[in-house]
Design a protein around this motif. Sequence first.
Motif, PDB file in Angstrom:
ATOM      1  N   CYS A  21       0.852  -1.191   0.000  1.00  0.00           N
ATOM      2  CA  CYS A  21       0.000   0.000   0.000  1.00  0.00           C
ATOM      3  C   CYS A  21       0.886   1.238   0.000  1.00  0.00           C
ATOM      4  O   CYS A  21       1.967   1.236   0.582  1.00  0.00           O
ATOM      5  CB  CYS A  21      -0.864   0.048   1.263  1.00  0.00           C
ATOM      6  N   GLU A  22       0.400   2.297  -0.625  1.00  0.00           N
ATOM      7  CA  GLU A  22       1.145   3.547  -0.569  1.00  0.00           C
ATOM      8  C   GLU A  22       0.842   4.250   0.746  1.00  0.00           C
ATOM      9  O   GLU A  22      -0.237   4.079   1.319  1.00  0.00           O
ATOM     10  CB  GLU A  22       0.800   4.447  -1.749  1.00  0.00           C
ATOM     11  N   SER A  23       1.779   5.025   1.224  1.00  0.00           N
ATOM     12  CA  SER A  23       1.589   5.766   2.464  1.00  0.00           C
ATOM     13  C   SER A  23       0.514   6.830   2.260  1.00  0.00           C
ATOM     14  O   SER A  23       0.540   7.572   1.288  1.00  0.00           O
ATOM     15  CB  SER A  23       2.906   6.437   2.882  1.00  0.00           C
ATOM     16  N   LEU A  24      -0.430   6.893   3.197  1.00  0.00           N
ATOM     17  CA  LEU A  24      -1.549   7.823   3.063  1.00  0.00           C
ATOM     18  C   LEU A  24      -1.273   9.183   3.698  1.00  0.00           C
ATOM     19  O   LEU A  24      -1.968  10.149   3.417  1.00  0.00           O
ATOM     20  CB  LEU A  24      -2.810   7.217   3.685  1.00  0.00           C
ATOM     21  N   GLY A  25      -0.283   9.264   4.563  1.00  0.00           N
ATOM     22  CA  GLY A  25       0.016  10.534   5.215  1.00  0.00           C
ATOM     23  C   GLY A  25      -1.137  10.994   6.089  1.00  0.00           C
ATOM     24  O   GLY A  25      -1.988  10.216   6.501  1.00  0.00           O
ATOM     25  N   LYS A  26      -1.174  12.292   6.370  1.00  0.00           N
ATOM     26  CA  LYS A  26      -2.255  12.853   7.183  1.00  0.00           C
ATOM     27  C   LYS A  26      -3.547  12.869   6.389  1.00  0.00           C
ATOM     28  O   LYS A  26      -3.537  13.133   5.185  1.00  0.00           O
ATOM     29  CB  LYS A  26      -1.923  14.277   7.629  1.00  0.00           C
ATOM     30  N   ILE A  27      -4.647  12.633   7.069  1.00  0.00           N
ATOM     31  CA  ILE A  27      -5.948  12.685   6.405  1.00  0.00           C
ATOM     32  C   ILE A  27      -6.253  14.117   5.989  1.00  0.00           C
ATOM     33  O   ILE A  27      -5.892  15.073   6.678  1.00  0.00           O
ATOM     34  CB  ILE A  27      -7.074  12.114   7.296  1.00  0.00           C
ATOM     35  N   GLU A 103     -23.274  -4.200   0.536  1.00  0.00           N
ATOM     36  CA  GLU A 103     -22.349  -4.214   1.667  1.00  0.00           C
ATOM     37  C   GLU A 103     -21.229  -3.221   1.431  1.00  0.00           C
ATOM     38  O   GLU A 103     -21.139  -2.599   0.376  1.00  0.00           O
ATOM     39  CB  GLU A 103     -21.799  -5.624   1.895  1.00  0.00           C
ATOM     40  N   PHE A 104     -20.389  -3.100   2.419  1.00  0.00           N
ATOM     41  CA  PHE A 104     -19.247  -2.204   2.344  1.00  0.00           C
ATOM     42  C   PHE A 104     -17.979  -3.029   2.288  1.00  0.00           C
ATOM     43  O   PHE A 104     -17.934  -4.153   2.803  1.00  0.00           O
ATOM     44  CB  PHE A 104     -19.217  -1.266   3.556  1.00  0.00           C
ATOM     45  N   SER A 105     -16.924  -2.498   1.679  1.00  0.00           N
ATOM     46  CA  SER A 105     -15.657  -3.218   1.612  1.00  0.00           C
ATOM     47  C   SER A 105     -14.526  -2.316   2.094  1.00  0.00           C
ATOM     48  O   SER A 105     -14.595  -1.090   2.000  1.00  0.00           O
ATOM     49  CB  SER A 105     -15.379  -3.700   0.185  1.00  0.00           C
ATOM     50  N   THR A 106     -13.499  -2.955   2.620  1.00  0.00           N
ATOM     51  CA  THR A 106     -12.317  -2.233   3.083  1.00  0.00           C
ATOM     52  C   THR A 106     -11.109  -3.149   2.962  1.00  0.00           C
ATOM     53  O   THR A 106     -11.238  -4.350   2.722  1.00  0.00           O
ATOM     54  CB  THR A 106     -12.489  -1.724   4.534  1.00  0.00           C
ATOM     55  N   ASP A 107      -9.920  -2.591   3.159  1.00  0.00           N
ATOM     56  CA  ASP A 107      -8.688  -3.382   3.160  1.00  0.00           C
ATOM     57  C   ASP A 107      -7.595  -2.604   3.885  1.00  0.00           C
ATOM     58  O   ASP A 107      -7.840  -1.506   4.386  1.00  0.00           O
ATOM     59  CB  ASP A 107      -8.266  -3.767   1.735  1.00  0.00           C
ATOM     60  N   LEU A 108      -6.413  -3.173   3.924  1.00  0.00           N
ATOM     61  CA  LEU A 108      -5.298  -2.543   4.633  1.00  0.00           C
ATOM     62  C   LEU A 108      -4.826  -1.244   3.990  1.00  0.00           C
ATOM     63  O   LEU A 108      -4.157  -0.445   4.636  1.00  0.00           O
ATOM     64  CB  LEU A 108      -4.109  -3.512   4.703  1.00  0.00           C
ATOM     65  N   CYS A 109      -5.168  -1.024   2.728  1.00  0.00           N
ATOM     66  CA  CYS A 109      -4.707   0.175   2.035  1.00  0.00           C
ATOM     67  C   CYS A 109      -5.614   1.382   2.257  1.00  0.00           C
ATOM     68  O   CYS A 109      -5.343   2.461   1.745  1.00  0.00           O
ATOM     69  CB  CYS A 109      -4.560  -0.115   0.544  1.00  0.00           C
ATOM     70  N   THR A 110      -6.683   1.200   3.013  1.00  0.00           N
ATOM     71  CA  THR A 110      -7.508   2.330   3.428  1.00  0.00           C
ATOM     72  C   THR A 110      -6.952   2.814   4.767  1.00  0.00           C
ATOM     73  O   THR A 110      -5.968   2.283   5.266  1.00  0.00           O
ATOM     74  CB  THR A 110      -8.985   1.917   3.594  1.00  0.00           C
ATOM     75  N   ARG A 111      -7.594   3.762   5.377  1.00  0.00           N
ATOM     76  CA  ARG A 111      -7.161   4.265   6.681  1.00  0.00           C
ATOM     77  C   ARG A 111      -7.744   3.441   7.825  1.00  0.00           C
ATOM     78  O   ARG A 111      -7.593   3.799   8.987  1.00  0.00           O
ATOM     79  CB  ARG A 111      -7.573   5.731   6.824  1.00  0.00           C
ATOM     80  N   THR A 112      -8.430   2.339   7.510  1.00  0.00           N
ATOM     81  CA  THR A 112      -9.070   1.506   8.522  1.00  0.00           C
ATOM     82  C   THR A 112      -8.049   1.076   9.576  1.00  0.00           C
ATOM     83  O   THR A 112      -6.964   0.606   9.240  1.00  0.00           O
ATOM     84  CB  THR A 112      -9.719   0.271   7.858  1.00  0.00           C
ATOM     85  N   GLY A 124      -1.430   7.703  17.583  1.00  0.00           N
ATOM     86  CA  GLY A 124      -1.324   9.081  17.094  1.00  0.00           C
ATOM     87  C   GLY A 124      -2.092   9.280  15.806  1.00  0.00           C
ATOM     88  O   GLY A 124      -2.754  10.302  15.616  1.00  0.00           O
ATOM     89  N   ILE A 125      -2.034   8.289  14.899  1.00  0.00           N
ATOM     90  CA  ILE A 125      -2.761   8.367  13.634  1.00  0.00           C
ATOM     91  C   ILE A 125      -4.263   8.386  13.895  1.00  0.00           C
ATOM     92  O   ILE A 125      -4.994   9.199  13.335  1.00  0.00           O
ATOM     93  CB  ILE A 125      -2.381   7.193  12.710  1.00  0.00           C
TER      94      ILE A 125
END
Length: 148
Positions: A21-27, A103-112, A124-125
């Motif tokens: 996953c790419e780094s998402l940084g600050k929201i 339904e809803f989907s998510t993965d490790l590459c989201t901010r979940t 902190g995140i």
Amino acid sequence: MKLIWTFIFLLTFNIGFSCTCESLGKIDKKQFNQYDLIATGKILSVDFGEFTQKIEVGIHSVFKGRIKKMTIVLSTSSQSGMCGIFPKTGEKWLIYSNRNGYEFSTDLCTRTQNMTRVSEKNKGIIKRDLNFLKKNSNRNKNYCQQWL
């Protein structure tokens, strides 16, 4: 020589199918707008399939999106190489997801993020994300304080 090629093939095979996953940084507003649903909730059950997990989540707070009931079904890969999340019943999660049919989907590459088993770095995140969500959501503003 055959052993060396076999080793190289196996090493390449694992790298080719690992989650990256790419780094998402600050929201920010751009990231906020990428999701259909942003919410916090407690994992009620996890049903493992061969390729997909179905996760029932009792929703505590919705920061973005609409749901009809206070329980949703969240879908994610059951394969770690495909970036699935692996929650346990009873854990609290901050969920960033997109609608996938009913339904809803998510993965490790989201901010979940897991809010129960959390490292100091991820604390902190989560705190930063919740502060942002509190400021940018018109729902349940007092709720965020419970998690900070």
